[in-house]
Enzyme design. Sequence first.
Site, PDB file in Angstrom:
ATOM      1  N   PHE A   1       0.871  -1.177   0.000  1.00  0.00           N
ATOM      2  CA  PHE A   1       0.000   0.000   0.000  1.00  0.00           C
ATOM      3  C   PHE A   1       0.906   1.223   0.000  1.00  0.00           C
ATOM      4  O   PHE A   1       1.786   1.336   0.855  1.00  0.00           O
ATOM      5  CB  PHE A   1      -0.876   0.061   1.260  1.00  0.00           C
ATOM      6  CG  PHE A   1      -1.588   1.385   1.410  1.00  0.00           C
ATOM      7  CD1 PHE A   1      -2.891   1.539   0.974  1.00  0.00           C
ATOM      8  CD2 PHE A   1      -0.937   2.503   1.955  1.00  0.00           C
ATOM      9  CE1 PHE A   1      -3.546   2.776   1.088  1.00  0.00           C
ATOM     10  CE2 PHE A   1      -1.578   3.739   2.065  1.00  0.00           C
ATOM     11  CZ  PHE A   1      -2.883   3.864   1.632  1.00  0.00           C
ATOM     12  N   GLU A   2       0.660   2.118  -0.917  1.00  0.00           N
ATOM     13  CA  GLU A   2       1.366   3.396  -0.901  1.00  0.00           C
ATOM     14  C   GLU A   2       0.487   4.410  -1.592  1.00  0.00           C
ATOM     15  O   GLU A   2      -0.080   4.115  -2.647  1.00  0.00           O
ATOM     16  CB  GLU A   2       2.665   3.339  -1.737  1.00  0.00           C
ATOM     17  CG  GLU A   2       3.847   2.689  -1.100  1.00  0.00           C
ATOM     18  CD  GLU A   2       5.082   2.698  -2.018  1.00  0.00           C
ATOM     19  OE1 GLU A   2       4.939   2.653  -3.261  1.00  0.00           O
ATOM     20  OE2 GLU A   2       6.187   2.746  -1.480  1.00  0.00           O
ATOM     21  N   ILE A   3       0.376   5.582  -0.985  1.00  0.00           N
ATOM     22  CA  ILE A   3      -0.104   6.744  -1.733  1.00  0.00           C
ATOM     23  C   ILE A   3       1.032   7.735  -1.616  1.00  0.00           C
ATOM     24  O   ILE A   3       1.508   8.008  -0.499  1.00  0.00           O
ATOM     25  CB  ILE A   3      -1.409   7.322  -1.154  1.00  0.00           C
ATOM     26  CG1 ILE A   3      -2.518   6.270  -1.183  1.00  0.00           C
ATOM     27  CG2 ILE A   3      -1.843   8.571  -1.942  1.00  0.00           C
ATOM     28  CD1 ILE A   3      -3.812   6.701  -0.510  1.00  0.00           C
TER      29      ILE A   3
ATOM     30  N   HIS B   1      12.064   2.329  -0.246  1.00  0.00           N
ATOM     31  CA  HIS B   1      11.202   3.532  -0.217  1.00  0.00           C
ATOM     32  C   HIS B   1      11.161   4.142   1.189  1.00  0.00           C
ATOM     33  O   HIS B   1      11.212   5.362   1.345  1.00  0.00           O
ATOM     34  CB  HIS B   1       9.764   3.182  -0.605  1.00  0.00           C
ATOM     35  CG  HIS B   1       9.577   2.948  -2.074  1.00  0.00           C
ATOM     36  ND1 HIS B   1       8.344   2.658  -2.611  1.00  0.00           N
ATOM     37  CD2 HIS B   1      10.442   2.957  -3.114  1.00  0.00           C
ATOM     38  CE1 HIS B   1       8.468   2.500  -3.928  1.00  0.00           C
ATOM     39  NE2 HIS B   1       9.736   2.674  -4.249  1.00  0.00           N
TER      40      HIS B   1
END
Length: 348
Positions: free
Chosen positions: A235-237, A272
């Site tokens: 999950f990443e925004i 990240h």
Amino acid sequence: LPKSRPSYEDFRAQKLQSAGNATNERVNATFVTLARNSDIWDIAKSIRTVEDRFNRNYNYDWVFLNDNDFDDDFKKLTTSLVSGTTHYGRIPKDHWSYPEWIDQDKAKEAREEMDRKKIIYGGSESYRHMCRYESGFFFRHPLMMNYEYYWRVEPSIELFCDISTDPFRFMKENGKKYSFVISLYEYYETIPTLWDSVKKFMNNHPEHIPKENAMDFISEDGGETYNKCHFWSNFEIGSLEWLRSKEYIDYFSSLDQDGGFFYERWGDAPVHSIAAAIMLKKEQIHFFNEIAYYHVPFTHCPIEEQTRLDLRCHCKPEENFDWKGYSCTNRWFKVNKMEKPEGWDKND
Ligand code: GDP
Ligand code: MN
């Protein structure tokens, strides 16, 4: 949110009205999924959950990327499920292959050794290309170049609550560059020399390391050692412009040169996360408590009952991972002096 539940008739009318015609103004953003044709049914489930809980009211685009060509079945099904416009891209060969400075025999030996040690994905070559691609390339695929924000979606995820405000807009209006819902400790065997590589980068580029960063989240001793905390990147925004910045590209190129994507099994999650923690200001990283999420084997579920009722959540609060021993979210709250929700100590 409406105070009472809308009737079925209201709901249907609202849905018909919004079908194929966003009722809410979008920011410049897209969903993005890396997948194989064989992921079709698992990605279909993910799209359904994202559409039901959020995107049917917004119709954001969705970009699909693959190291092969997507077949017609994949394109037909996903286009029928996504309310926004879909785009399908093939990854250029040089973004999914060995850089010339990598010793491929050494890489092969490393895979065999990690396979013998039963390290998860330790023997897989494609998994390494995938992690390197997610770390350094997806945000510069031609299909991604016109967008400002992305939301990464993997196969077989679940969303458990309505998403009542647009997270992309939230990111943009609040200057956020990276966000997460689950954090945890990395498996050491996959990253033994990652921190050495990061320290080398920080020494060579002190100008990329702001004092107000979130180093305390990932190090207990001011940067000497890595505590293995990372945001779970399935999950990443996040901000594509940040990933395309000179800082991030310098960072990725420096790590890539050291070869750990192939000689070890560096994941895009620690890559990240470390970038966000050392190069962003603390307040540019956001924890989305209201986005209830599952990716095997962990769940993020808001433990506050009122939140769950307001957002029509269907997750079990007992399954919330945030306050369990293997989560790093406790540490995120601590270093940011955030108040933990009531009952957190009974939720471990
Ligand atoms: P895990 O979550 O770490 O267990 O890894 P996944 O199997 O979910 O892979 C992560 C993401 O990369 C998912 O979106 C997969 O669909 C995608 N992926 C993994 N391997 C490949 C591959 O070889 N080719 C392509 N095109 N996508 C891949
Ligand atoms: Mn996955």
